[in-house]
Design a protein around this motif. Structure first.
Motif, PDB file in Angstrom:
ATOM      1  N   ILE A   1      18.679  -4.774  19.551  1.00 65.44           N
ATOM      2  CA  ILE A   1      18.212  -4.921  20.528  1.00 65.44           C
ATOM      3  C   ILE A   1      17.471  -6.039  21.288  1.00 65.44           C
ATOM      4  CG2 ILE A   1      15.510  -3.901  20.248  1.00 65.44           C
ATOM      5  CD1 ILE A   1      16.569  -1.567  18.619  1.00 65.44           C
ATOM      6  N   PHE A   2      17.362  -6.670  20.256  1.00 65.81           N
ATOM      7  CA  PHE A   2      16.872  -7.212  19.912  1.00 65.81           C
ATOM      8  C   PHE A   2      17.029  -8.709  21.661  1.00 65.81           C
ATOM      9  CE2 PHE A   2      13.591  -8.172  16.853  1.00 65.81           C
ATOM     10  CZ  PHE A   2      12.894  -9.267  16.964  1.00 65.81           C
ATOM     11  N   PRO A   3      18.535  -9.244  22.139  1.00 71.71           N
ATOM     12  CA  PRO A   3      18.719  -9.398  23.111  1.00 71.71           C
ATOM     13  C   PRO A   3      17.649  -8.574  24.462  1.00 71.71           C
ATOM     14  CG  PRO A   3      20.447  -9.620  21.478  1.00 71.71           C
ATOM     15  CD  PRO A   3      19.376  -8.475  21.336  1.00 71.71           C
ATOM     16  N   VAL A   4      18.349  -7.667  23.788  1.00 73.23           N
ATOM     17  CA  VAL A   4      18.037  -6.033  25.117  1.00 73.23           C
ATOM     18  C   VAL A   4      16.333  -6.996  26.023  1.00 73.23           C
ATOM     19  CG1 VAL A   4      17.727  -4.073  26.482  1.00 73.23           C
ATOM     20  CG2 VAL A   4      19.367  -4.896  24.909  1.00 73.23           C
ATOM     21  N   ILE A   5      15.077  -6.594  24.794  1.00 73.28           N
ATOM     22  CA  ILE A   5      14.382  -6.819  25.016  1.00 73.28           C
ATOM     23  C   ILE A   5      13.690  -8.496  25.192  1.00 73.28           C
ATOM     24  CG2 ILE A   5      13.416  -7.757  22.601  1.00 73.28           C
ATOM     25  CD1 ILE A   5      10.772  -5.364  23.105  1.00 73.28           C
ATOM     26  N   ALA A   6      14.481  -9.239  25.039  1.00 72.09           N
ATOM     27  CA  ALA A   6      14.653 -10.594  25.255  1.00 72.09           C
ATOM     28  C   ALA A   6      14.533 -10.719  26.754  1.00 72.09           C
ATOM     29  CB  ALA A   6      15.315 -11.833  25.034  1.00 72.09           C
ATOM     30  N   LEU A   7      15.447  -9.939  27.479  1.00 68.73           N
ATOM     31  CA  LEU A   7      16.211 -10.178  28.073  1.00 68.73           C
ATOM     32  C   LEU A   7      14.726  -9.582  29.684  1.00 68.73           C
ATOM     33  CD1 LEU A   7      19.781  -8.849  28.098  1.00 68.73           C
ATOM     34  CD2 LEU A   7      18.799 -11.473  29.565  1.00 68.73           C
ATOM     35  N   LEU A   8      14.367  -7.987  28.752  1.00 67.15           N
ATOM     36  CA  LEU A   8      13.194  -6.939  29.518  1.00 67.15           C
ATOM     37  C   LEU A   8      11.525  -8.066  29.667  1.00 67.15           C
ATOM     38  CD1 LEU A   8      14.062  -4.427  27.947  1.00 67.15           C
ATOM     39  CD2 LEU A   8      14.735  -4.786  30.264  1.00 67.15           C
ATOM     40  N   GLU A   9      11.832  -8.682  28.698  1.00 70.77           N
ATOM     41  CA  GLU A   9      10.356  -9.342  28.519  1.00 70.77           C
ATOM     42  C   GLU A   9       9.970 -10.521  29.659  1.00 70.77           C
ATOM     43  OE1 GLU A   9       7.312  -8.863  25.361  1.00 70.77           O
ATOM     44  OE2 GLU A   9       8.221  -7.511  24.402  1.00 70.77           O
ATOM     45  N   GLY A  10      11.786 -11.193  29.387  1.00 73.00           N
ATOM     46  CA  GLY A  10      11.459 -12.698  30.073  1.00 73.00           C
ATOM     47  C   GLY A  10      11.705 -11.964  31.670  1.00 73.00           C
ATOM     48  N   ARG A  11      11.837 -10.683  32.569  1.00 74.11           N
ATOM     49  CA  ARG A  11      11.730 -10.927  33.732  1.00 74.11           C
ATOM     50  C   ARG A  11      10.459  -9.994  33.975  1.00 74.11           C
ATOM     51  NH1 ARG A  11      13.604 -11.397  38.305  1.00 74.11           N
ATOM     52  NH2 ARG A  11      12.638  -9.033  39.215  1.00 74.11           N
ATOM     53  N   CYS A  12       9.764  -9.923  33.247  1.00 70.11           N
ATOM     54  CA  CYS A  12       8.543  -9.520  32.750  1.00 70.11           C
ATOM     55  C   CYS A  12       7.420 -10.435  33.190  1.00 70.11           C
ATOM     56  CB  CYS A  12       7.235  -9.067  31.785  1.00 70.11           C
ATOM     57  SG  CYS A  12       8.334  -6.766  31.874  1.00 70.11           S
ATOM     58  N   ALA A  13       7.860 -11.704  33.082  1.00 77.53           N
ATOM     59  CA  ALA A  13       7.156 -13.084  32.316  1.00 77.53           C
ATOM     60  C   ALA A  13       7.263 -13.199  33.918  1.00 77.53           C
ATOM     61  CB  ALA A  13       7.414 -13.727  30.704  1.00 77.53           C
ATOM     62  N   TRP A  14       8.688 -13.722  34.556  1.00 76.12           N
ATOM     63  CA  TRP A  14       9.227 -14.048  35.592  1.00 76.12           C
ATOM     64  C   TRP A  14       8.000 -13.189  36.574  1.00 76.12           C
ATOM     65  CZ3 TRP A  14      11.263 -12.377  40.258  1.00 76.12           C
ATOM     66  CH2 TRP A  14      11.905 -13.043  41.088  1.00 76.12           C
ATOM     67  N   GLU A  15       7.926 -12.037  35.987  1.00 73.94           N
ATOM     68  CA  GLU A  15       7.193 -11.456  37.540  1.00 73.94           C
ATOM     69  C   GLU A  15       5.258 -11.756  37.449  1.00 73.94           C
ATOM     70  OE1 GLU A  15       8.494  -7.372  38.252  1.00 73.94           O
ATOM     71  OE2 GLU A  15      10.390  -7.648  38.566  1.00 73.94           O
ATOM     72  N   ALA A  16       5.321 -11.441  35.859  1.00 76.91           N
ATOM     73  CA  ALA A  16       3.718 -11.862  35.834  1.00 76.91           C
ATOM     74  C   ALA A  16       3.365 -13.260  37.025  1.00 76.91           C
ATOM     75  CB  ALA A  16       3.756 -11.746  34.551  1.00 76.91           C
ATOM     76  N   ALA A  17       4.694 -14.268  36.408  1.00 80.98           N
ATOM     77  CA  ALA A  17       4.186 -15.513  37.275  1.00 80.98           C
ATOM     78  C   ALA A  17       4.091 -15.465  38.451  1.00 80.98           C
ATOM     79  CB  ALA A  17       5.096 -17.018  36.688  1.00 80.98           C
ATOM     80  N   ARG A  18       4.597 -14.776  39.047  1.00 84.33           N
ATOM     81  CA  ARG A  18       4.321 -14.495  40.652  1.00 84.33           C
ATOM     82  C   ARG A  18       3.286 -13.232  41.126  1.00 84.33           C
ATOM     83  NH1 ARG A  18       9.394 -14.760  43.889  1.00 84.33           N
ATOM     84  NH2 ARG A  18       8.213 -13.373  45.095  1.00 84.33           N
ATOM     85  N   HIS A  19       2.434 -12.658  40.433  1.00 86.43           N
ATOM     86  CA  HIS A  19       1.295 -12.183  40.363  1.00 86.43           C
ATOM     87  C   HIS A  19      -0.146 -12.230  40.203  1.00 86.43           C
ATOM     88  CE1 HIS A  19       4.855  -8.753  40.462  1.00 86.43           C
ATOM     89  NE2 HIS A  19       4.934  -9.005  41.464  1.00 86.43           N
ATOM     90  N   ALA A  20      -0.190 -13.194  39.148  1.00 84.32           N
ATOM     91  CA  ALA A  20      -0.962 -13.626  37.839  1.00 84.32           C
ATOM     92  C   ALA A  20      -2.316 -14.171  38.909  1.00 84.32           C
ATOM     93  CB  ALA A  20      -0.421 -13.989  37.226  1.00 84.32           C
TER      94      ALA A  20
END
Length: 222
Positions: A81-100
């Protein structure tokens, strides 16, 4: 009448979910339907509908002819699970940096200030609650409902074991440092940096949980 029934089984599912996360129903515990019905003053129908919901979420496992048991998260589960959620939440952080927005970042800064205070006071339960709120805020800022949905499902499983990692020696301070690195990248509007920092944070959580498991195993052997 059907709406009332649906509402009732949702309430029952919420109650049992809270008891699982709160440790009232421990991993591996058998769900005694008669006892739960008596305790919650409900019939078998809404309870069984609730059990189906929690089984679908991965919080319970159903064994034919035996019934439902609280799920136990194995080391293999965590490794997968952890490698998968690291990828997914990493992508969230990527998008959050653009939208915040500036206001969003100010709200995140307040949460991080609170996180630091809990870390200094070693209030682990409060730290975990604030940590959870920060992750939720970043997921919301990503504004991607598909990411949010998949992460939400995985986080329910991880919640069964995740808080243990904060008891690993030095982990509380390390976790705070990782969070501050994510926030610094968000504040700088550095999408790639935010993604990398979030992945590091999640992967180190897995390492900390592995360390806790090894410590517990060593105690049992000794």
């Amino acid at each position: 009448m059907r709406l009332v029934q649906n509402s009732l089984h949702d309430e029952v599912a919420a109650t049992l979910r809270e008891e699982i996360f709160g440790g009232v129903l421990v991993p591996g515990a058998f769900i005694d339907e008669a006892s739960v019905c008596e305790r919650l003053q409900i019939s078998r129908t809404p309870l069984r509908e609730a059990l189906k919901v929690l089984t679908a979420e991965g919080l319970l496992r159903h064994e034919p002819r035996r019934g439902c048991f609280v799920a136990e998260v194995t080391q293999r589960d965590l490794d997968e699970i952890f490698p998968v959620i690291a990828l997914l939440e990493g992508r969230c952080a990527w998008e959050a940096a653009r939208h915040a927005s500036d206001d969003d970042l100010a709200a995140l800064e307040a949460l991080h200030d609170r996180l630091a205070k809990h870390a200094r006071a070693r209030r682990i339960n409060d730290y975990y609650a604030t940590n959870f709120a920060i992750h939720e805020a970043i997921i919301m800022l990503a504004d991607n409902r598909w990411l949010a949905q998949v992460i939400g499902d995985l986080r329910k499983i991880l919640k069964l074991a995740r808080q243990q990692q904060l008891h690993a020696p030095g982990r509380l301070e390390q976790s705070l440092s990782e969070h501050l690195a994510v926030f610094a990248a968000l504040k700088a509007r550095d999408s790639d940096g935010a993604e990398a920092a979030m992945r590091t944070h999640l992967n180190r959580q897995r390492e900390a949980l592995r360390a806790v498991a090894l410590q517990q195993k060593a105690k049992l052997i000794s």
